[in-house]
Design a protein around this motif. Structure first.
Motif, mmCIF file in Angstrom:
data_model
loop_
_atom_site.group_PDB
_atom_site.id
_atom_site.type_symbol
_atom_site.label_atom_id
_atom_site.label_comp_id
_atom_site.label_asym_id
_atom_site.label_seq_id
_atom_site.Cartn_x
_atom_site.Cartn_y
_atom_site.Cartn_z
ATOM 1 N N GLN A 246 0.856 -1.188 0.000
ATOM 2 C CA GLN A 246 0.000 0.000 0.000
ATOM 3 C C GLN A 246 0.898 1.247 0.000
ATOM 4 N N ARG B 239 0.957 3.643 -2.478
ATOM 5 C CA ARG B 239 0.392 4.789 -3.202
ATOM 6 C C ARG B 239 -1.116 4.612 -3.287
ATOM 7 N N LYS B 240 -1.797 5.682 -3.662
ATOM 8 C CA LYS B 240 -3.250 5.623 -3.823
ATOM 9 C C LYS B 240 -3.592 5.154 -5.232
ATOM 10 N N HIS B 241 -4.385 4.091 -5.299
ATOM 11 C CA HIS B 241 -4.847 3.601 -6.596
ATOM 12 C C HIS B 241 -6.169 4.256 -6.994
ATOM 13 N N SER B 242 -6.927 4.704 -6.011
ATOM 14 C CA SER B 242 -8.183 5.406 -6.264
ATOM 15 C C SER B 242 -8.474 6.299 -5.065
#
Length: 319
Positions: free
Chosen positions: A100, A102-105
């Protein structure tokens, strides 16, 4: 001016065998530590030796139950900080929440950054880890991060067992190509890539598609940083056999091996799964084709360099 104390090594309860192996490599013993769980699940830690003015190293691999392992390490670090340790290095052979990064959404956390913040807030001055899932995690911690690589250990094992003229290194997806390239350089082998897609309608289902590169009649070594449930790597192995591979070997630093990994490994046509002991490989697997290689010599060498203000970089030259 007082002489520099010998480094002190502390072990959490998640993987004591690895901590003991590191201590043996250093020619020392683990500091006696009391660690207990209260009835409500809270953790209590106390050290049975003075740590004042010492370089302290806290070994805890983030294995299942992962949140308990992380909390225990944070408490151990806090105890050292309050006992006037000179420096505190957390040895995290497997760094929890690394996927986890980075932000994927929208409305998602960056939990790998939170992990770094928690370690810093607890009192850690330095992180020593092996094969992070993403290199950028090093920048999440406000302090030195010594990022070691197990590839030389794994690759030399494979190179000593397989005819290198028949060997092809395979990345299980596009994201691991850089890692696979390092293997190619070390073993003098060509590279192949498995093109992979996930089924958007079925959670955790992996479908392996075309293979890019020559694998027919070759011994293929699939390389990755970790194997969790085994879905991705087993699908990639099936794709290689479908393209005529003579044999498939899987090599990964971290054997997370969550259910249903045991059944997938057992039923796979892969001839050997190779891991390091950054995580305890469940004895329940009982598979003859699982090989576990030690990382204690690598970690112990890094501890020596850190304690002596030497160069950890020299340990990376074998990458």
């Amino acid at each position: 001016m007082s002489a520099l104390r010998e480094p002190l090594l502390f072990a959490g309860r998640s993987h004591p065998e690895l901590a003991e192996a590191i201590a043996a490599e250093l020619g020392t013993t683990l500091v006696p530590t009391k660690a207990v769980d209260f009835a409500n699940g809270e953790i209590y830690v106390r050290y049975h030796a003075s740590v004042r003015g010492a370089d302290c190293f806290v070994v805890q691999s983030h294995t299942a139950p992962i949140n308990k392992a992380i909390m225990e390490q944070l408490i151990m670090v806090d105890a050292l900080k309050r006992a006037s340790a000179r420096s505190i290095t957390v040895i995290v052979p497997f760094y929890g929440y690394a996927r986890q990064d980075r932000k994927h959404s929208g409305r998602e956390p960056i939990s790998a950054r939170l992990m770094a913040d928690l370690l810093k807030a607890a009192g850690a001055h330095r992180i020593l880890t092996v094969d992070l899932h993403a290199d950028q995690i090093q920048g999440f911690f406000d302090g030195p991060v010594d990022h070691l690589f197990a590839m030389p250990v794994l690759a030399d094992h494979v190179g000593g067992r397989v005819d290198r003229d028949r060997l092809t290194v395979v990345s299980p997806d596009a994201g691991r190509v850089r890692v696979a390239d390092g293997w190619c350089d070390r073993l003098g082998a060509p590279l192949a890539i498995v093109h992979k897609r996930r089924d958007k309608d079925v959670a955790h289902k992996v479908t392996a598609h075309e293979v890019v590169g020559e694998v027919r009649d070759r011994v293929c070594v699939l390389v990755d940083d970790m194997i969790d449930t085994g879905g991705t790597i087993c699908a990639a192995a099936e794709a290689l056999f479908a393209q005529g591979a003579r044999d498939v070997i899987v090599a990964a630093t971290h054997g997370v091996l969550s259910d249903p990994a045991a059944d997938r490994l057992k039923n796979s046509a892969v001839s050997e799964f190779i891991f390091t002991d950054t995580l305890p490989v469940p004895a329940a697997l009982g598979l003859d084709k699982v090989t576990v290689l030690p990382v204690a010599p690598l970690l112990a060498s890094a501890v020596r360099e850190i304690h002596r203000n030497g160069s950890v970089t020299r340990l990376l030259r074998g990458r």
